[in-house]
Motif scaffolding. Structure first.
Motif, PDB file in Angstrom:
ATOM      1  N   ARG A 110       0.845  -1.188   0.000  1.00  0.00           N
ATOM      2  CA  ARG A 110       0.000   0.000   0.000  1.00  0.00           C
ATOM      3  C   ARG A 110       0.888   1.249   0.000  1.00  0.00           C
ATOM      4  O   ARG A 110       1.901   1.299   0.713  1.00  0.00           O
ATOM      5  CB  ARG A 110      -0.899   0.022   1.231  1.00  0.00           C
ATOM      6  CG  ARG A 110      -1.952  -1.082   1.263  1.00  0.00           C
ATOM      7  CD  ARG A 110      -2.764  -0.970   2.549  1.00  0.00           C
ATOM      8  NE  ARG A 110      -3.413   0.318   2.672  1.00  0.00           N
ATOM      9  CZ  ARG A 110      -4.638   0.603   2.247  1.00  0.00           C
ATOM     10  NH1 ARG A 110      -5.358  -0.345   1.660  1.00  0.00           N
ATOM     11  NH2 ARG A 110      -5.155   1.795   2.396  1.00  0.00           N
ATOM     12  N   ASP A 112       0.436   4.006   1.398  1.00  0.00           N
ATOM     13  CA  ASP A 112       0.401   4.754   2.648  1.00  0.00           C
ATOM     14  C   ASP A 112       1.049   3.990   3.810  1.00  0.00           C
ATOM     15  O   ASP A 112       0.931   4.407   4.963  1.00  0.00           O
ATOM     16  CB  ASP A 112      -1.039   5.123   3.014  1.00  0.00           C
ATOM     17  CG  ASP A 112      -1.969   3.919   3.023  1.00  0.00           C
ATOM     18  OD1 ASP A 112      -1.551   2.837   2.563  1.00  0.00           O
ATOM     19  OD2 ASP A 112      -3.125   4.056   3.480  1.00  0.00           O
ATOM     20  N   SER A 257      -5.374  10.439   8.894  1.00  0.00           N
ATOM     21  CA  SER A 257      -4.709   9.189   9.272  1.00  0.00           C
ATOM     22  C   SER A 257      -5.717   8.161   9.768  1.00  0.00           C
ATOM     23  O   SER A 257      -5.587   6.964   9.491  1.00  0.00           O
ATOM     24  CB  SER A 257      -3.650   9.460  10.344  1.00  0.00           C
ATOM     25  OG  SER A 257      -4.242   9.950  11.539  1.00  0.00           O
ATOM     26  N   ALA A 259      -8.871   7.890   8.830  1.00  0.00           N
ATOM     27  CA  ALA A 259      -9.580   7.381   7.656  1.00  0.00           C
ATOM     28  C   ALA A 259      -8.713   6.408   6.871  1.00  0.00           C
ATOM     29  O   ALA A 259      -9.186   5.377   6.377  1.00  0.00           O
ATOM     30  CB  ALA A 259     -10.018   8.544   6.767  1.00  0.00           C
ATOM     31  N   SER A 260      -7.425   6.721   6.765  1.00  0.00           N
ATOM     32  CA  SER A 260      -6.499   5.848   6.041  1.00  0.00           C
ATOM     33  C   SER A 260      -6.390   4.478   6.706  1.00  0.00           C
ATOM     34  O   SER A 260      -6.420   3.439   6.033  1.00  0.00           O
ATOM     35  CB  SER A 260      -5.117   6.507   5.962  1.00  0.00           C
ATOM     36  OG  SER A 260      -4.186   5.651   5.351  1.00  0.00           O
ATOM     37  N   ALA A 262      -8.613   3.096   8.691  1.00  0.00           N
ATOM     38  CA  ALA A 262      -9.907   2.407   8.558  1.00  0.00           C
ATOM     39  C   ALA A 262     -10.028   1.734   7.196  1.00  0.00           C
ATOM     40  O   ALA A 262     -10.571   0.624   7.090  1.00  0.00           O
ATOM     41  CB  ALA A 262     -11.044   3.401   8.768  1.00  0.00           C
ATOM     42  N   ARG A 263      -9.508   2.386   6.149  1.00  0.00           N
ATOM     43  CA  ARG A 263      -9.601   1.810   4.801  1.00  0.00           C
ATOM     44  C   ARG A 263      -8.762   0.550   4.663  1.00  0.00           C
ATOM     45  O   ARG A 263      -9.098  -0.332   3.860  1.00  0.00           O
ATOM     46  CB  ARG A 263      -9.163   2.844   3.755  1.00  0.00           C
ATOM     47  CG  ARG A 263     -10.201   3.938   3.503  1.00  0.00           C
ATOM     48  CD  ARG A 263      -9.861   4.709   2.236  1.00  0.00           C
ATOM     49  NE  ARG A 263      -8.572   5.381   2.334  1.00  0.00           N
ATOM     50  CZ  ARG A 263      -8.406   6.616   2.779  1.00  0.00           C
ATOM     51  NH1 ARG A 263      -9.451   7.320   3.176  1.00  0.00           N
ATOM     52  NH2 ARG A 263      -7.202   7.163   2.811  1.00  0.00           N
ATOM     53  N   MET A 264      -7.665   0.443   5.412  1.00  0.00           N
ATOM     54  CA  MET A 264      -6.796  -0.726   5.251  1.00  0.00           C
ATOM     55  C   MET A 264      -7.217  -1.925   6.111  1.00  0.00           C
ATOM     56  O   MET A 264      -6.680  -3.017   5.960  1.00  0.00           O
ATOM     57  CB  MET A 264      -5.343  -0.353   5.561  1.00  0.00           C
ATOM     58  CG  MET A 264      -5.040  -0.115   7.020  1.00  0.00           C
ATOM     59  SD  MET A 264      -3.269   0.160   7.342  1.00  0.00           S
ATOM     60  CE  MET A 264      -2.996   1.732   6.554  1.00  0.00           C
ATOM     61  N   PRO A 266      -9.870  -4.037   6.163  1.00  0.00           N
ATOM     62  CA  PRO A 266     -10.269  -5.293   5.509  1.00  0.00           C
ATOM     63  C   PRO A 266      -9.084  -6.094   4.979  1.00  0.00           C
ATOM     64  O   PRO A 266      -9.019  -7.319   5.151  1.00  0.00           O
ATOM     65  CB  PRO A 266     -11.186  -4.819   4.372  1.00  0.00           C
ATOM     66  CG  PRO A 266     -11.723  -3.509   4.848  1.00  0.00           C
ATOM     67  CD  PRO A 266     -10.606  -2.881   5.608  1.00  0.00           C
TER      68      PRO A 266
END
Length: 350
Positions: A110, A112, A257, A259-260, A262-264, A266
């Motif tokens: 990723r 990020d 950060s 939100a970032s 939270a997106r990873m 799954p």
């Protein structure tokens, strides 16, 4: 005006930390106070324009206290009980570390997530210790904290399912001895002596993890003596150490950060499940290379949740001492290797 804002900020952090910690403890979430402090720090960071940070000395003492806590649980007699299986145990331990690094490398695909962050977010063992020193190793401690404890939580959820469906053990055969014959005075003496000597070692040894390893080594030596046999760090001191570490990490969060991360989640969940399967294969290998039974080998190589693992081993009649020894070996190997891994991964990234 600033002083008043700071006081309100610390009051908010304290209130959120206490309420969250109590709620998480009620549903048996691992390290509830560290998570409570993390949430307290995040709430302030996202709602207040006044930036706060803990004094460096407070955070350093908290790091050392985590080492004191770990050291109190290390039994030299358990480590010596490995006997002729030491080579196989070390080989399986290194295999588990390589699995962790492979998982971290996948996460670091990723954009990020840096390689250092990916490695220490998914390194299997010593979650509280890795979280305490993650930022000093060059990792994003926000990602490391969330992913490390997500790993522990998933391990705790899957372990009883795997144990029941695969091994079908009897239950109630034994119980984990959690008694503490030492008095409060002896425990406080252990904490003071271990903390003082551990901080001295950390000052003399220029290694990032010495702030943890110093107290761990001193603590392990002291609990093996007749003076400090079976001591434990008072709960209040443990709560303070974990709370300060959680708060310090939480205060560094931003909306972006959060939100970032939270997106990873799954993807991270799938990677962790893959790790659990791979480390179970390491357990099967350990059962082939040594005389231990399959359940003992599986529990010994489970990547996290030490106390739940030991309780399951005792309840099912597995070899608790053996499980403890293998888990401790992995913990010590990881804490010793982290500075070297951080340097290697940082150079490769550069």
């Amino acid at each position: 005006m600033t002083l008043s804002a700071n006081v309100r900020g610390y009051a908010l952090i304290l209130a959120v930390t206490v309420v969250t910690s109590v709620a998480l403890a009620a549903v048996h979430v691992p390290s509830p106070v560290l998570f409570g402090g993390l949430v307290g720090g995040i709430v302030h960071a996202l709602t207040s324009p006044v930036p706060l940070t803990l004094p460096p000395r407070v955070f350093r003492l908290s790091q050392a206290m985590v080492g004191v806590i770990i050291g109190a649980g290390i039994s030299l007699s358990s480590l010596s009980a490995m006997g002729n299986d030491a080579v196989a145990i070390i080989a399986v331990t290194l295999g588990t570390v390589l699995i962790s690094l492979g998982a971290g490398r996948i996460l670091a695909l990723r954009p990020d997530v840096t390689p250092v962050t990916g490695a220490f977010a998914l390194i299997a063992g010593g979650a509280s210790g890795v979280v305490a020193i993650a930022r000093e190793l060059g990792a994003d401690d926000r990602v490391v904290t969330v992913v490390q404890y997500l790993r522990v939580l998933i391990v705790l959820i899957t372990m009883p399912v795997v144990t029941a469906l695969v091994f079908h053990p009897d239950h109630g055969i034994g119980s984990l001895d959690t008694s503490n014959p030492s008095d409060l005075g002896q425990s406080l003496a252990y904490v003071v002596l271990t903390l003082a000597l551990g901080l001295l070692i950390a000052r003399l040894v220029p290694i990032t993890t010495s702030i943890l390893l110093g107290p761990i080594v001193v603590g392990a030596i002291l609990v093996s003596t007749d003076w400090f046999d079976a001591v434990s760090v008072p709960a209040v001191l443990q709560w303070l150490a974990y709370a300060f570490i959680g708060i310090q990490v939480g205060l560094r969060f931003t909306r972006a950060s959060l939100a970032s991360i939270a997106r990873m989640l799954p993807v991270v969940t799938l990677i962790i499940l893959g790790m659990i399967v791979a480390t179970a294969a390491m357990g099967s290998l350990l059962a082939v290379l040594t005389p231990v039974d399959g359940l003992t080998a599986y529990l010994a190589t489970t990547p996290g949740g030490l106390f739940a693992v030991l309780a399951t081993a005792a309840d099912s009649g597995s070899d608790v001492t053996y499980v403890m020894a293998v888990q401790l070996v992995r913990l010590l190997v990881i804490l010793c290797l982290t500075p070297l891994l951080a340097r290697v991964l940082s150079r490769r990234a550069a």
